[in-house]
Design a protein around this motif. Structure first.
Motif, PDB file in Angstrom:
ATOM      1  N   ASN A 113       0.904  -1.333   0.113  1.00  0.00           N
ATOM      2  CA  ASN A 113      -0.033   0.083   0.195  1.00  0.00           C
ATOM      3  C   ASN A 113       0.683   1.232  -0.045  1.00  0.00           C
ATOM      4  N   PHE A 114       2.180   1.162   0.085  1.00  0.00           N
ATOM      5  CA  PHE A 114       3.002   2.168  -0.073  1.00  0.00           C
ATOM      6  C   PHE A 114       3.655   2.209  -1.485  1.00  0.00           C
ATOM      7  N   SER A 115       3.205   1.570  -2.195  1.00  0.00           N
ATOM      8  CA  SER A 115       3.609   1.301  -3.822  1.00  0.00           C
ATOM      9  C   SER A 115       2.471   1.609  -4.637  1.00  0.00           C
ATOM     10  N   ASP A 132       2.863   6.762  -2.688  1.00  0.00           N
ATOM     11  CA  ASP A 132       4.007   5.908  -3.305  1.00  0.00           C
ATOM     12  C   ASP A 132       5.378   6.253  -2.672  1.00  0.00           C
ATOM     13  N   LEU A 133       5.929   5.545  -1.585  1.00  0.00           N
ATOM     14  CA  LEU A 133       7.174   5.728  -1.064  1.00  0.00           C
ATOM     15  C   LEU A 133       7.904   4.642  -1.128  1.00  0.00           C
ATOM     16  N   PHE A 139      11.143  -0.912   3.201  1.00  0.00           N
ATOM     17  CA  PHE A 139      11.163  -1.326   4.425  1.00  0.00           C
ATOM     18  C   PHE A 139      10.041  -2.457   4.969  1.00  0.00           C
ATOM     19  N   PHE A 140       8.995  -2.387   4.531  1.00  0.00           N
ATOM     20  CA  PHE A 140       7.912  -3.463   5.123  1.00  0.00           C
ATOM     21  C   PHE A 140       8.354  -4.810   4.117  1.00  0.00           C
ATOM     22  N   ILE A 141       8.855  -4.677   2.641  1.00  0.00           N
ATOM     23  CA  ILE A 141       9.263  -5.858   2.117  1.00  0.00           C
ATOM     24  C   ILE A 141      10.390  -6.570   2.566  1.00  0.00           C
ATOM     25  N   ALA A 142      11.220  -5.853   3.154  1.00  0.00           N
ATOM     26  CA  ALA A 142      12.457  -6.322   3.853  1.00  0.00           C
ATOM     27  C   ALA A 142      11.874  -7.051   5.212  1.00  0.00           C
TER      28      ALA A 142
END
Ligand code: HEM
Ligand code: HEM
Length: 200
Positions: A113-115, A132-133, A139-142
């Protein structure tokens, strides 16, 4: 006190454990194989990654339901044959598995949701509610990626311990998480009774 107190998980616990457990194993494998199934930049990528996201969202809802169910229905007491240190280890292992079960779908969902791509839920485009950050996405995907490795390792230990209870200890720990009919079929696993283990 007998070695087997006869306590077992309820029908719903058993169903949720196996249904979610098997689906999770498939979703983890799917995640690790994403780049092989549909390499980045290929036309198939969008459909495949969104299938992963859709299944993950459904799993997230089921996991939330399972945790809520579990909070209202405590786990059965351990058979007395299980040493105190193993009870503590299993308790913390189950908590760690529970934490991973929450972090996995949540990390993926928040990141998406930040994409600008958001989530296409089985074909239905859900507009991302965040800006879109790329830094926040990464960070969340890491977190999602690192937790996937920790989760896989914990599951390997968990399955190993379950198999040891079934085949070596032959106590009630494995069978109490089986459907009732199956637990009866594997009767010698139902009890820590030494006579049944051939020790008497
Ligand atoms: C319980 C549910 C889930 C599990 C077990 C899971 C598992 C995985 C695994 C194992 C990977 C590969 C990690 C790696 O290569 O290091 C992955 C990647 C990914 N997952 Fe999930 N996932 C779940 C839910 C979700 C959800 C709900 C979303 C988004 C809505 C999501 C989005 C992604 C994305 C975007 C990637 C690719 C990351 C990249 O480009 O490296 N996942 N997932
Ligand atoms: C497919 C192989 C698996 C086997 C053979 C297996 C076996 C078991 C057994 C026998 C128990 C009951 C332990 C007890 O008596 O308290 C249990 C509990 C549990 N398992 Fe699994 N399991 C498997 C997969 C998984 C997976 C993939 C997860 C994912 C997180 C998982 C999470 C849990 C949790 C959280 C509990 C604690 C139950 C509760 O307190 O509600 N299991 N498992």
């Amino acid at each position: 006190m007998t070695a087997d107190n006869g306590a077992r998980y309820g029908r719903m616990d058993v169903f949720l454990h196996w249904f979610i457990g098997i689906a999770l194993l498939a979703e983890i494998a799917f995640g690790f194989l994403l780049d092989d199934i549909a390499p980045r930049g290929t036309p198939a990528r969008t459909g495949v990654i969104n299938l992963h996201k859709s299944v993950g969202v459904v799993l997230g809802v089921l996991i939330a339901a399972r945790l809520l169910w579990r909070m209202r229905h405590p786990a059965p007491p351990w058979p007395a044959s299980v040493p105190a240190w193993q009870q503590r280890a299993a308790h913390w292992m189950h908590r760690a598995l529970g934490a991973c079960m929450v972090i996995m779908p949540l990390g993926g969902y928040l990141g998406s949701n930040f994409s600008k791509y958001g989530v296409r839920f089985f074909g239905l485009a859900l507009a991302p509610w965040g800006p879109d950050l790329p830094g926040v996405y990464s960070f969340f995907i890491a977190v999602h990626d690192i937790t996937a490795y920790v989760f896989t390792a914990l599951i390997a230990v968990h399955v190993g311990a379950a198999v040891k209870h079934a085949l070596v200890d032959r106590d009630a720990v494995f069978s109490r998480m089986l459907p009732r009919g199956w637990a009866g079929r594997y009767g010698r696993w139902r009890t820590g009774d030494p006579a049944r283990k051939g020790h008497a």
